[in-house]
Write a protein that holds these residues in place. Sequence first.
Motif, PDB file in Angstrom:
ATOM      1  N   GLU A  19       1.039  -1.174   0.095  1.00  0.00           N
ATOM      2  CA  GLU A  19      -0.255  -0.063  -0.160  1.00  0.00           C
ATOM      3  C   GLU A  19       0.751   1.508  -0.118  1.00  0.00           C
ATOM      4  O   GLU A  19       0.816   2.292  -0.601  1.00  0.00           O
ATOM      5  N   LEU A  20       1.822   1.091   0.661  1.00  0.00           N
ATOM      6  CA  LEU A  20       2.469   2.455   1.290  1.00  0.00           C
ATOM      7  C   LEU A  20       3.535   2.863  -0.473  1.00  0.00           C
ATOM      8  O   LEU A  20       3.818   3.658  -0.684  1.00  0.00           O
ATOM      9  N   ILE A  21       3.771   1.383  -1.054  1.00  0.00           N
ATOM     10  CA  ILE A  21       4.551   1.731  -2.153  1.00  0.00           C
ATOM     11  C   ILE A  21       3.714   1.900  -3.222  1.00  0.00           C
ATOM     12  O   ILE A  21       4.162   3.046  -3.930  1.00  0.00           O
ATOM     13  N   GLU A  22       2.605   1.393  -3.579  1.00  0.00           N
ATOM     14  CA  GLU A  22       1.578   2.107  -4.278  1.00  0.00           C
ATOM     15  C   GLU A  22       1.189   3.294  -4.499  1.00  0.00           C
ATOM     16  O   GLU A  22       0.781   4.706  -5.253  1.00  0.00           O
ATOM     17  N   ALA A  23       1.580   4.339  -2.884  1.00  0.00           N
ATOM     18  CA  ALA A  23       0.677   5.372  -3.018  1.00  0.00           C
ATOM     19  C   ALA A  23       2.047   6.400  -3.187  1.00  0.00           C
ATOM     20  O   ALA A  23       2.141   7.622  -3.197  1.00  0.00           O
ATOM     21  N   GLY A  24       3.136   5.393  -3.532  1.00  0.00           N
ATOM     22  CA  GLY A  24       4.613   6.295  -3.636  1.00  0.00           C
ATOM     23  C   GLY A  24       5.239   7.422  -2.592  1.00  0.00           C
ATOM     24  O   GLY A  24       6.007   7.869  -2.688  1.00  0.00           O
ATOM     25  N   ASP A  25       5.142   6.799  -1.360  1.00  0.00           N
ATOM     26  CA  ASP A  25       5.589   7.059  -0.168  1.00  0.00           C
ATOM     27  C   ASP A  25       6.908   6.489  -0.245  1.00  0.00           C
ATOM     28  O   ASP A  25       6.713   5.487   1.192  1.00  0.00           O
ATOM     29  N   GLY A  26       8.018   6.958  -0.368  1.00  0.00           N
ATOM     30  CA  GLY A  26       9.085   6.410   0.066  1.00  0.00           C
ATOM     31  C   GLY A  26       9.242   6.083   1.038  1.00  0.00           C
ATOM     32  O   GLY A  26      10.137   5.561   1.762  1.00  0.00           O
ATOM     33  N   PRO A  27       9.957   7.446   1.702  1.00  0.00           N
ATOM     34  CA  PRO A  27      10.163   7.261   3.598  1.00  0.00           C
ATOM     35  C   PRO A  27       9.347   6.373   4.023  1.00  0.00           C
ATOM     36  O   PRO A  27      10.094   6.080   4.596  1.00  0.00           O
ATOM     37  N   GLY A  28       7.839   6.722   3.759  1.00  0.00           N
ATOM     38  CA  GLY A  28       7.084   5.700   4.170  1.00  0.00           C
ATOM     39  C   GLY A  28       7.370   4.070   4.613  1.00  0.00           C
ATOM     40  O   GLY A  28       7.287   2.909   5.507  1.00  0.00           O
ATOM     41  N   ALA A  29       7.345   3.775   3.268  1.00  0.00           N
ATOM     42  CA  ALA A  29       7.754   2.336   2.699  1.00  0.00           C
ATOM     43  C   ALA A  29       9.092   2.034   3.301  1.00  0.00           C
ATOM     44  O   ALA A  29       9.111   0.921   3.697  1.00  0.00           O
ATOM     45  N   GLU A  30      10.129   3.154   3.107  1.00  0.00           N
ATOM     46  CA  GLU A  30      12.082   2.472   4.198  1.00  0.00           C
ATOM     47  C   GLU A  30      11.039   2.573   5.481  1.00  0.00           C
ATOM     48  O   GLU A  30      11.978   1.360   5.960  1.00  0.00           O
ATOM     49  N   ALA A  31      10.670   3.100   6.222  1.00  0.00           N
ATOM     50  CA  ALA A  31      11.163   2.947   7.261  1.00  0.00           C
ATOM     51  C   ALA A  31       9.930   2.212   8.007  1.00  0.00           C
ATOM     52  O   ALA A  31      10.350   1.653   8.462  1.00  0.00           O
ATOM     53  N   HIS A  32       8.488   1.304   7.078  1.00  0.00           N
ATOM     54  CA  HIS A  32       8.191   0.410   7.297  1.00  0.00           C
ATOM     55  C   HIS A  32       8.909  -0.963   7.088  1.00  0.00           C
ATOM     56  O   HIS A  32       8.458  -1.530   8.226  1.00  0.00           O
ATOM     57  N   TRP A  33       9.263  -0.971   6.537  1.00  0.00           N
ATOM     58  CA  TRP A  33      10.337  -2.102   5.867  1.00  0.00           C
ATOM     59  C   TRP A  33      11.692  -2.079   6.606  1.00  0.00           C
ATOM     60  O   TRP A  33      11.951  -3.219   7.155  1.00  0.00           O
ATOM     61  N   ALA A  34      12.064  -1.412   7.101  1.00  0.00           N
ATOM     62  CA  ALA A  34      12.813  -1.788   8.091  1.00  0.00           C
ATOM     63  C   ALA A  34      12.215  -1.793   9.244  1.00  0.00           C
ATOM     64  O   ALA A  34      13.725  -3.153  10.041  1.00  0.00           O
ATOM     65  N   ALA A  35      11.608  -1.355   9.905  1.00  0.00           N
ATOM     66  CA  ALA A  35      10.869  -1.968  11.118  1.00  0.00           C
ATOM     67  C   ALA A  35       9.860  -3.584  11.168  1.00  0.00           C
ATOM     68  O   ALA A  35      10.538  -3.754  12.235  1.00  0.00           O
ATOM     69  N   HIS A  36      10.055  -3.743   9.889  1.00  0.00           N
ATOM     70  CA  HIS A  36       9.347  -4.746  10.209  1.00  0.00           C
ATOM     71  C   HIS A  36      10.187  -6.332  10.216  1.00  0.00           C
ATOM     72  O   HIS A  36      10.662  -6.826  10.929  1.00  0.00           O
ATOM     73  N   MET A  37      11.813  -5.826   9.459  1.00  0.00           N
ATOM     74  CA  MET A  37      12.786  -6.502   9.128  1.00  0.00           C
ATOM     75  C   MET A  37      13.095  -6.850  10.773  1.00  0.00           C
ATOM     76  O   MET A  37      13.642  -7.840  11.242  1.00  0.00           O
ATOM     77  N   GLU A  38      13.390  -5.424  11.993  1.00  0.00           N
ATOM     78  CA  GLU A  38      14.008  -5.700  12.305  1.00  0.00           C
ATOM     79  C   GLU A  38      13.779  -6.781  13.693  1.00  0.00           C
ATOM     80  O   GLU A  38      14.032  -7.006  14.445  1.00  0.00           O
ATOM     81  N   ASN A  39      12.086  -6.091  13.677  1.00  0.00           N
ATOM     82  CA  ASN A  39      10.695  -7.051  14.304  1.00  0.00           C
ATOM     83  C   ASN A  39      11.361  -8.542  13.775  1.00  0.00           C
ATOM     84  O   ASN A  39      11.193  -9.493  15.027  1.00  0.00           O
ATOM     85  N   ALA A  40      11.008  -8.752  12.577  1.00  0.00           N
ATOM     86  CA  ALA A  40      11.448 -10.071  11.746  1.00  0.00           C
ATOM     87  C   ALA A  40      12.465 -11.094  12.487  1.00  0.00           C
ATOM     88  O   ALA A  40      12.005 -12.066  13.042  1.00  0.00           O
ATOM     89  N   GLY A  41      13.742 -10.136  12.521  1.00  0.00           N
ATOM     90  CA  GLY A  41      15.050 -10.226  12.889  1.00  0.00           C
ATOM     91  C   GLY A  41      15.258 -10.834  13.947  1.00  0.00           C
ATOM     92  O   GLY A  41      15.455 -11.785  14.382  1.00  0.00           O
ATOM     93  N   LYS A  42      14.550 -10.199  15.378  1.00  0.00           N
ATOM     94  CA  LYS A  42      14.567 -10.903  16.757  1.00  0.00           C
ATOM     95  C   LYS A  42      13.828 -11.577  16.580  1.00  0.00           C
ATOM     96  O   LYS A  42      14.506 -12.779  17.622  1.00  0.00           O
TER      97      LYS A  42
END
Length: 262
Positions: A223-246
């Motif tokens: 949804e963030l990618i489709e909306a063209g929200d680059g900063p939002g997509a980057e921040a969301h995916w960084a948080a996702h990967m950090e949480n998943a990695g734990k």
Amino acid sequence: MAEDTHRTYSANLTTQVRVPKTAELVAGRIRRAIVTGELRTGDSLPSEAHLISDFQVSRPTIREAIRILESEGLISVSRGARGGARVSQPDSDIVARAAGLALQTRGATIRDVYEARMLIEPPAARLAAERRPKEAAAVLRPHVEAEFGLTGDVVAVTQAIADFHRILMEQCGNETLAILALAMKGVFEKSLLTSQAHRPPVSLPERQKQLRFGLASHRKLVELIEAGDGPGAEAHWAAHMENAGKVWLQQVGSTSVIEILD
């Protein structure tokens, strides 16, 4: 002293020079024709006799050149009366396996791989949103919906999750990142499967609930990618990967050395 220095320099210089074998030169000429599009996927190479005549080399040299290109996945060879060599699309498994073996040989750990992915995937999500939001979303969205349909099969959904990460990188508009994703897919998928095997046993409904929670994050990223929200997509995916990695690094063992060999 000057003479000794000259002698050492000359020796070092000559030891660094390696004259390519004739077969390597022939393979290089054919490889260039494939890479530049002069020869395309599905095209047949000239007959062995023609290649011998064209390159003015021996039959063993041509056969060695063909073996080199076949090992690189650039041509496929069929035997028999109607056999021959054809240009083929490089097999993605060759890239992935070579990367996995190289990492295993160097003693790379699961944490090494995950740290590298955390450095490149969130910016890739931003690139996808800023460069090709509609196109990337059109590819990612049906894949996410397919993931939701696979939550009853742990192996299948894990493979699909690994594919999501690869597709994300492929859709960011940077070919180098796409190749990196392809190279790392096998390693990441095997690590995920190992993590799943080490998780405490839970009921299927509970496991599906956990999976859907993570997949909802995939859907949000699209949804963030489709909306063209680059900063939002980057921040969301960084948080996702950090949480998943734990979660899965703890289960698979972050200091475990990568094992790609079966």
